[in-house]
Write a protein that holds these residues in place. Sequence first.
Motif, mmCIF file in Angstrom:
data_model
loop_
_atom_site.group_PDB
_atom_site.id
_atom_site.type_symbol
_atom_site.label_atom_id
_atom_site.label_comp_id
_atom_site.label_asym_id
_atom_site.label_seq_id
_atom_site.Cartn_x
_atom_site.Cartn_y
_atom_site.Cartn_z
ATOM 1 N N GLY A 8 -5.983 -0.931 -14.972
ATOM 2 C CA GLY A 8 -5.917 -0.338 -13.639
ATOM 3 C C GLY A 8 -4.556 0.242 -13.310
ATOM 4 N N PHE A 9 -3.499 -0.338 -13.845
ATOM 5 C CA PHE A 9 -2.155 0.161 -13.558
ATOM 6 C C PHE A 9 -1.900 1.470 -14.294
ATOM 7 C CE2 PHE A 9 -1.776 -4.590 -13.469
ATOM 8 C CZ PHE A 9 -1.873 -4.685 -12.093
ATOM 9 N N VAL A 47 6.229 -9.165 -3.033
ATOM 10 C CA VAL A 47 7.348 -8.233 -2.991
ATOM 11 C C VAL A 47 7.325 -7.472 -1.669
ATOM 12 C CG1 VAL A 47 7.470 -7.996 -5.482
ATOM 13 C CG2 VAL A 47 6.034 -6.424 -4.195
ATOM 14 N N ASP A 48 8.517 -7.143 -1.205
ATOM 15 C CA ASP A 48 8.661 -6.447 0.066
ATOM 16 C C ASP A 48 9.547 -5.231 -0.165
ATOM 17 O OD1 ASP A 48 8.715 -5.755 2.736
ATOM 18 O OD2 ASP A 48 10.352 -7.139 3.219
ATOM 19 N N HIS A 49 9.004 -4.048 0.055
ATOM 20 C CA HIS A 49 9.806 -2.845 -0.156
ATOM 21 C C HIS A 49 9.154 -1.662 0.550
ATOM 22 C CE1 HIS A 49 7.014 -1.046 -3.167
ATOM 23 N NE2 HIS A 49 6.728 -2.294 -3.418
ATOM 24 N N ASP A 50 9.955 -0.633 0.756
ATOM 25 C CA ASP A 50 9.484 0.628 1.327
ATOM 26 C C ASP A 50 9.024 1.518 0.166
ATOM 27 O OD1 ASP A 50 9.112 3.118 2.420
ATOM 28 O OD2 ASP A 50 11.059 3.198 3.429
ATOM 29 N N PRO A 51 7.751 1.861 0.066
ATOM 30 C CA PRO A 51 7.264 2.656 -1.061
ATOM 31 C C PRO A 51 7.972 3.991 -1.235
ATOM 32 C CG PRO A 51 5.435 1.761 0.206
ATOM 33 C CD PRO A 51 6.677 1.496 0.997
ATOM 34 N N GLY A 71 2.233 -3.498 -4.959
ATOM 35 C CA GLY A 71 2.594 -2.804 -3.741
ATOM 36 C C GLY A 71 3.213 -3.760 -2.737
ATOM 37 N N PRO A 72 3.718 -3.238 -1.631
ATOM 38 C CA PRO A 72 4.311 -4.097 -0.603
ATOM 39 C C PRO A 72 3.333 -5.189 -0.172
ATOM 40 C CG PRO A 72 4.749 -1.799 -0.125
ATOM 41 C CD PRO A 72 3.770 -1.809 -1.254
ATOM 42 N N GLY A 73 3.827 -6.424 -0.147
ATOM 43 C CA GLY A 73 3.005 -7.543 0.278
ATOM 44 C C GLY A 73 2.154 -8.152 -0.812
ATOM 45 N N GLN A 74 2.258 -7.651 -2.038
ATOM 46 C CA GLN A 74 1.472 -8.191 -3.140
ATOM 47 C C GLN A 74 2.336 -9.046 -4.062
ATOM 48 O OE1 GLN A 74 -0.205 -4.481 -4.791
ATOM 49 N NE2 GLN A 74 -2.229 -5.226 -4.157
ATOM 50 N N SER A 75 1.695 -10.022 -4.703
ATOM 51 C CA SER A 75 2.350 -10.859 -5.703
ATOM 52 C C SER A 75 1.739 -10.558 -7.067
ATOM 53 C CB SER A 75 2.146 -12.340 -5.376
ATOM 54 O OG SER A 75 0.783 -12.715 -5.591
ATOM 55 N N LEU A 76 2.317 -11.148 -8.099
ATOM 56 C CA LEU A 76 1.768 -10.980 -9.439
ATOM 57 C C LEU A 76 0.337 -11.491 -9.513
ATOM 58 C CD1 LEU A 76 2.120 -10.216 -12.423
ATOM 59 C CD2 LEU A 76 3.082 -12.497 -12.811
ATOM 60 N N LEU A 77 0.080 -12.653 -8.937
ATOM 61 C CA LEU A 77 -1.274 -13.195 -9.000
ATOM 62 C C LEU A 77 -2.252 -12.387 -8.150
ATOM 63 C CD1 LEU A 77 -0.918 -17.081 -9.165
ATOM 64 C CD2 LEU A 77 -1.077 -15.406 -11.009
ATOM 65 N N LEU A 111 8.912 -5.974 -9.975
ATOM 66 C CA LEU A 111 10.237 -5.913 -9.355
ATOM 67 C C LEU A 111 10.647 -4.474 -9.027
ATOM 68 C CD1 LEU A 111 12.103 -8.358 -11.791
ATOM 69 C CD2 LEU A 111 10.906 -8.939 -9.667
ATOM 70 N N ALA A 112 9.871 -3.500 -9.477
ATOM 71 C CA ALA A 112 10.284 -2.096 -9.386
ATOM 72 C C ALA A 112 10.534 -1.633 -7.962
ATOM 73 C CB ALA A 112 9.235 -1.211 -10.051
ATOM 74 N N GLY A 113 9.607 -1.890 -7.063
ATOM 75 C CA GLY A 113 9.746 -1.412 -5.691
ATOM 76 C C GLY A 113 11.003 -1.917 -5.003
ATOM 77 N N PRO A 114 11.215 -3.238 -4.977
ATOM 78 C CA PRO A 114 12.440 -3.736 -4.358
ATOM 79 C C PRO A 114 13.710 -3.231 -5.037
ATOM 80 C CG PRO A 114 10.827 -5.495 -4.568
ATOM 81 C CD PRO A 114 10.284 -4.321 -5.317
ATOM 82 N N LEU A 115 13.683 -3.094 -6.374
ATOM 83 C CA LEU A 115 14.869 -2.592 -7.069
ATOM 84 C C LEU A 115 15.135 -1.146 -6.693
ATOM 85 C CD1 LEU A 115 14.350 -4.163 -10.606
ATOM 86 C CD2 LEU A 115 16.195 -4.681 -8.995
ATOM 87 N N ALA A 116 14.088 -0.345 -6.560
ATOM 88 C CA ALA A 116 14.264 1.040 -6.154
ATOM 89 C C ALA A 116 14.876 1.121 -4.768
ATOM 90 C CB ALA A 116 12.924 1.768 -6.188
#
Length: 238
Positions: A199-200, A172-176, A106-112, A82-87
């Motif tokens: 990896g994270f 998720v959809d957000h501007d990095p 990242g933008p366009g990615q889901s948890l799975l 949720l970090a990107g959209p919240l930012a």
Amino acid sequence: MATFVLVHGAMHGGWAWREVRARLQRAGHLVFTPTLTGQGERRQSLTPSVGVETHLADLTELLWFEDLREVHLVLHSYAGILAGPLAQRAGDRLAGLVFLGAFLAGPGQSLLDVEPAETAARYRRTVAAGDGWRLPASPDFLDLWGVTDPDLRAWVAPRLTDFPLRCQTDRVDHDPSALDRIRKVYVRHTAPPLPSLTGFYEQALAAGWETYDLPCGHDMMLAAPEATADLLSRIAGG
């Protein structure tokens, strides 16, 4: 005094932060531990329509209605995506983001999308074998998360809540660039580690984020509440 918003991961609720919250409050901090829609004591609101956008609204509404500023937003596990959209939506209210054993998307990615492929496939099979829209909570997850203390297991297991598939498949959809402007800290757990998070942590290191280790399992706030609270206080003070 710092302001903390502590956000739980999948199958948990605000209850998971009980001991950490008490310690931070005794140190003089202002602490909010929201329970996301459909989880914890809000489990009666769990429906097939609950997804990432629902949980983003939970948090942005909390920040706005309480008019919180200079918030140290702590995201555990699933909540990391949720970090990107919240930012992007509330970055002006944040002092920093703390990823506590968290997934990154990242933008366009889901948890799975960011889970190991075999894990994602197993979760999809489990959901399909049930009612098709939620991953059933199970004490078996406590083994994965390294919760070994018998008394803690007995307290946590019945409080785990089924988790909606949409929260795992919504992208998720957000501007990095919004995330780039905010202080970011990654906290890794090491005893035991969770291989799907390696990896994270490496991504955080490569990006030059602040990083810390806690010698406990994935449910840091439950397994090591004192160490977790102390580390969060140090981070806020830095």
